[in-house]
Design an enzyme around this catalytic site. Sequence first.
Site, PDB file in Angstrom:
ATOM      1  CE  LYS A   1      -6.171   1.694  -0.226  1.00 37.10           C
ATOM      2  NZ  LYS A   1      -6.642   1.701   1.024  1.00 37.10           N
TER       3      LYS A   1
ATOM      4  CE1 TYR B   1      -3.006   3.242   0.668  1.00 35.64           C
ATOM      5  CE2 TYR B   1      -3.417   2.313   2.843  1.00 35.64           C
ATOM      6  CZ  TYR B   1      -3.568   3.379   1.960  1.00 35.64           C
ATOM      7  OH  TYR B   1      -4.451   4.310   2.056  1.00 35.64           O
TER       8      TYR B   1
END
EC number: 4.3.3.7
Length: 306
Positions: free
Chosen positions: A164, A136
């Site tokens: 992400k 992420y």
Amino acid sequence: MTAIDFHGVFPAMCTPFHQDGSIDFETLRDDAQRLESAGVDGLVPVGSTGESATLSHDEHIEVVEAVIDAVDDVPVIAGSGSNNTKEALELSRRSAEAGADALLLISPYYNKPEQQGFIDHYTTLADAVDLPQIVYNVPSRTGQNIEPDTAAELASHPNIRAYKAASGDMNQISEIIERTRDEDFAVLSGDDGMTLPMLSVGGTGCISVSANIEPERTCAMVGAALSGDFERAQAIHHELGPLFRAMFVETNPIPVKEAMRIRGYGPAHLRSPLTRLSDEHLDHLRDVLATLETEDLEDEYAEAER
């Protein structure tokens, strides 16, 4: 390793609290079931939207367990990141033992590692925990960007299966998609307003804040794009645009928790140091939600091919 398909809509869940700050597990379970019934492709508890930074390790795992127990078939992706590799490893192992299907790992924040530090951190976790893992990247919160070279190197690890993207940089995101297309690797939007642009260049879905409020519409937008119907996806994107923007007028999850309260999905209580949405933004949020409620399109969206 558990197989999981990182295509579609994965709401970044809120952690509901009672007024005294304790976790409201009944509302948490109800929310997980509501989202599963809406047709989402997975649930993501205890991330940034879930106020993970304010949870103890035991509370963190209790939330993961409660969401897993509440749902039937939808996969649960547990946030388990930290700026301390040892702590991230402990949370990741405990999340795996609790039954999580995958892990979401925010990049180490505040201490701002160099790119080799990111590689070492994520490789340590991926070597130790046999679950699909999502890297992420959200430099606005962490203070450091995961560069495309680093993302491409991490994508070669068999347990690192997705990324992400919340950098706001479409050139960078597009490069990562280009460089990982030959891998079994997904790139997910972490910024609702960027979801459709990312899907247009090969993104696979989103980990979404707004999907807590409008799961059917979000699923319809993503489903239309993944099936190639960008005219329909664009129409829904613009319909949801005011909501996307309203969710970030103040620090996430302040606005989404207020929207959840207005919709009757749960309380807006936050743990300190976060505070309730200001009055100047509250009236606008009510207007945005009221506009979305004027059209009863849930059945149409629920039936959209995805």
